[in-house]
Enzyme design. Sequence first.
Site, mmCIF file in Angstrom:
data_model
loop_
_atom_site.group_PDB
_atom_site.id
_atom_site.type_symbol
_atom_site.label_atom_id
_atom_site.label_comp_id
_atom_site.label_asym_id
_atom_site.label_seq_id
_atom_site.Cartn_x
_atom_site.Cartn_y
_atom_site.Cartn_z
ATOM 1 N N LYS A 122 50.378 46.623 41.090
ATOM 2 C CA LYS A 122 49.467 46.156 40.030
ATOM 3 C C LYS A 122 49.790 46.836 38.699
ATOM 4 O O LYS A 122 49.794 46.200 37.640
ATOM 5 C CB LYS A 122 48.023 46.424 40.437
ATOM 6 C CG LYS A 122 47.580 45.620 41.657
ATOM 7 C CD LYS A 122 46.334 46.199 42.316
ATOM 8 C CE LYS A 122 46.107 45.575 43.678
ATOM 9 N NZ LYS A 122 45.092 46.279 44.485
ATOM 10 N N LYS A 181 47.536 61.555 49.446
ATOM 11 C CA LYS A 181 47.769 60.831 48.190
ATOM 12 C C LYS A 181 47.966 61.797 47.018
ATOM 13 O O LYS A 181 48.366 61.404 45.931
ATOM 14 C CB LYS A 181 46.623 59.856 47.930
ATOM 15 C CG LYS A 181 46.576 58.729 48.975
ATOM 16 C CD LYS A 181 45.450 57.766 48.720
ATOM 17 C CE LYS A 181 45.361 56.683 49.784
ATOM 18 N NZ LYS A 181 46.453 55.687 49.707
ATOM 19 N N HIS A 215 49.088 49.619 59.566
ATOM 20 C CA HIS A 215 48.902 50.110 58.200
ATOM 21 C C HIS A 215 48.988 51.628 58.077
ATOM 22 O O HIS A 215 48.631 52.162 57.033
ATOM 23 C CB HIS A 215 47.543 49.670 57.657
ATOM 24 C CG HIS A 215 47.475 48.232 57.240
ATOM 25 N ND1 HIS A 215 47.933 47.775 56.031
ATOM 26 C CD2 HIS A 215 47.003 47.148 57.894
ATOM 27 C CE1 HIS A 215 47.735 46.471 55.934
ATOM 28 N NE2 HIS A 215 47.170 46.065 57.057
ATOM 29 N N LYS A 250 42.963 55.712 43.327
ATOM 30 C CA LYS A 250 43.121 55.341 44.732
ATOM 31 C C LYS A 250 42.142 56.165 45.558
ATOM 32 O O LYS A 250 41.495 57.084 45.034
ATOM 33 C CB LYS A 250 44.559 55.564 45.220
ATOM 34 C CG LYS A 250 45.127 56.932 44.893
ATOM 35 C CD LYS A 250 46.599 57.020 45.282
ATOM 36 C CE LYS A 250 47.498 56.291 44.321
ATOM 37 N NZ LYS A 250 48.226 55.181 44.893
ATOM 38 N N ARG A 251 42.025 55.812 46.806
ATOM 39 C CA ARG A 251 41.152 56.565 47.696
ATOM 40 C C ARG A 251 41.532 58.041 47.676
ATOM 41 O O ARG A 251 42.718 58.389 47.677
ATOM 42 C CB ARG A 251 41.291 55.991 49.123
ATOM 43 C CG ARG A 251 40.439 56.636 50.183
ATOM 44 C CD ARG A 251 40.463 55.786 51.444
ATOM 45 N NE ARG A 251 41.826 55.518 51.908
ATOM 46 C CZ ARG A 251 42.479 56.274 52.799
ATOM 47 N NH1 ARG A 251 41.911 57.359 53.293
ATOM 48 N NH2 ARG A 251 43.687 55.950 53.195
ATOM 49 N N THR A 295 49.534 49.258 47.115
ATOM 50 C CA THR A 295 49.575 48.031 46.303
ATOM 51 C C THR A 295 49.168 48.314 44.868
ATOM 52 O O THR A 295 49.480 47.528 43.976
ATOM 53 C CB THR A 295 48.661 46.932 46.889
ATOM 54 O OG1 THR A 295 47.336 47.458 47.063
ATOM 55 C CG2 THR A 295 49.200 46.423 48.214
#
Length: 839
Positions: A670, A564, A367, A558-559, A666
């Site tokens: 969504k 990110k 991952h 998100k985290r 992911t």
Amino acid sequence: MGNEDQGKQLTSRMGHDAESLAWGFAGHLKYSLGLDRYSASGHDRFMALAYAIRDRLVNQWIQTQQTHHKTKAKRVYYLSLEFLMGRSMGNNAYNLGVAADMEKALSDLGYRFEEIREEEVDAGLGNGGLGRLAACFLDSLATLDIPAFGYGLRYDYGIFRQEIENGWQVEHPDDWTHGGCPWEIERSDTTVDVNFGGRVETLTENGKQASHWIDTHVVQGVAYDMPIVGYGGKTVNTLRLWSARAPREFNFAEFNTGDYVDAVSDKVNAENLTKVLYPNDTLYLGKELRLKQQYFFVACSLADIIRRFKKTGAFWKDFPNHVAIQLNDTHPSMAIPELLRILIDVERLDWKTAWEITVATFGYTNHTLMPEALEKWPVPMLEKLFPRHLQIIYEINKYFLQDAIIRFHGDQNKVRAVSLIEESNPKHIRMANLCIVASHSTNGVAALHTELLKSHLVPELAALFPQRFNNKTNGITQRRWLLKANPGLASLITQTIGGGWITHMDELKKLIPYAQDAAFQEKFRAVKREAKIRLVKQFNTEFGWQINPDSIFDIQVKRMHEYKRQLLNALHIVMLYNDIKKNGTRDFVPRTFLIGGKAAPGYTMAKLIIKFIGNLSSVINNDPDINDVLKVFFLPNYRVSLAERLFPAADISEQISTAGTEASGTGNMKFMCNGALTVGTLDGANIEIAEEVGEDNIFIFGLKTPEAAELRGNYNAASFAEADPAIREALDLISSGAFNYSEPGIFDPLCDMLFNHDRYLHLADLASYAQAQKKVSCLYKDPVGWTKKAILNVAMSGKFSSDRTIREYAAEIWKVKPVPIKVDQNATDTLDNARNPKQ
């Protein structure tokens, strides 16, 4: 008792009609909880309703296990240290097919199903995407009738509850079981003794050397089971979570001598193992607890798997024909030496046979693309906690390197790269290398990720085992993220093309012609606005926020992590703020930025980014010159249940990680299936989303992976700031203290990072990002054009169903087939199943 009378007795437990559901709810309120309508709280009503729904799962749950046992079906065992399940009530009701009747039953009693569902606490047994992926996979496994167990840990406290105080993240314990969890059943008779520490004794037995792990400290694992129902209510698989406890609750000898603390110390120390979702790993003790958690959960799970296998009466060589174990990242990697230990030391198999069984049994999912994120454990720690397992790992490495030296023609650099042992001080065990060497399959989770895994992360191992590497692009369950989360859109889709998409998401392609249909577009826009209004009302009630539902809802959830790039989003917001201050609001398309996510408690930079976004919000939202056309909000305590409200309301999905850093993502999927348009880099699954929907229907910006890699070696951040006046002015405004007037210097580390040690190239991509956002604003002025693209995003999201992903795993890695389960809503054998089996 005759079948007819027995059926009447079971109506309130098994019936799916509104009347039976009402009686089930009322019966549990009275007889399970001992309450009436005057004394019952909202939480009590939730518990009673949950028990009524669980009743309708249990018979099929037992039927599923019995069928799998009788047919000796090969089972999938999905080992994951995280399962981010969220709330279960709505999902179970939809998958059972009782949601509509449940609404009617409760309405007749004067309640709203949605209000009772809000009483449920999220089961936050995960940090982010990896745990939510595991939850989606469980849903798909059950829906596809694939025999499966999920295995993990039953943390007393899940991912922390985040509050924002003066802009800063503050962590609070998440006591998710405080009011009781109605979905789980404790299996107090299903326990496993797990060993730690001790030493290895080698003896000669029957002319062969035999190893014995002795003088260990024992912790007991207790199973807690949750039913996982597939859509249609046929297969109900099991999520089994392990909780730690001491073999004995209390030491009376120590108590009687007055040593009250030590009398319960074993109990306290044992229960600490599963007290909290694994902690920040910057300290040695934190790392040790994390490693112990990992071994505890795989040791319990393997003991359970082997117990079930032995009931089949099959020979050990057939173990892989009955068992497929998937390792969700390296967290369960200690399962490899543990299985070898059991096969060699307990079952007395020779090394060659044990090794062949092990390789044929395990599959491994990677991952991460970041070398620093690959798990490594210090050899001294392993030697202290698991001396026998360390011996086995050394043995694996010995045989493996003998072959690698030949394959690499003695190239020592390549041999060192593939070794399970990192020759550092102290030495470390490379758990990813262990997983690749000891598994028959290693898969990435997006096409780009898999290619980079083979070409950049572990190229030498990929050269040795090219046939083992494969891609399985991640997916999401459309039943939670569209059917349940967005009932308005789900209803519109079903009315238009039928309900086949619920189990075959690629049928959403039938919507393509409707992207041009003016009447459908109007209905689509109405559904989106309704979702936005619902979210606005929720935020107004919870926080007092005033949000314009006609503004662009631009969402990044998100985290929190530098790669990110929530900071890239924030820098662009500052650029927009400057633009409005300069040019006024007349031509500005109103936009609301919603940003949410949790930072690891020890991740200082991520927490500072949260603070920066909070300060932006305070300044921008209260500036009268902005005239409410630009709003910024940081969403406290982002979680699954909040996500289910956000995705339906989103206009823009922010997927802006630096190219080559995100494995898949992911959240992007969504958002897509709920009709949001993506602003993203060519990273992770964004590439495949662009391929599916077409680059005209997505806003792609920024460096590509090779370009980012090349630039990183010679990156001059200042040159990008100097080349673009808007970027320079935004950075100057931040440096001036405009957003931290009463907190001088607090954002200096952000500026220092951006200019001097930014691995994620924020300023290099900022101009391109700002251009993409201008295209967003321009398109939003054209409702027809925007809606057409939004509909096409929904229509082309079918590839990203976790059902497709699981079908690929089942066919190509696990070699398992569906086992249909007969539906039995009568449960006429209930009394027979209660009879004494010995008579």
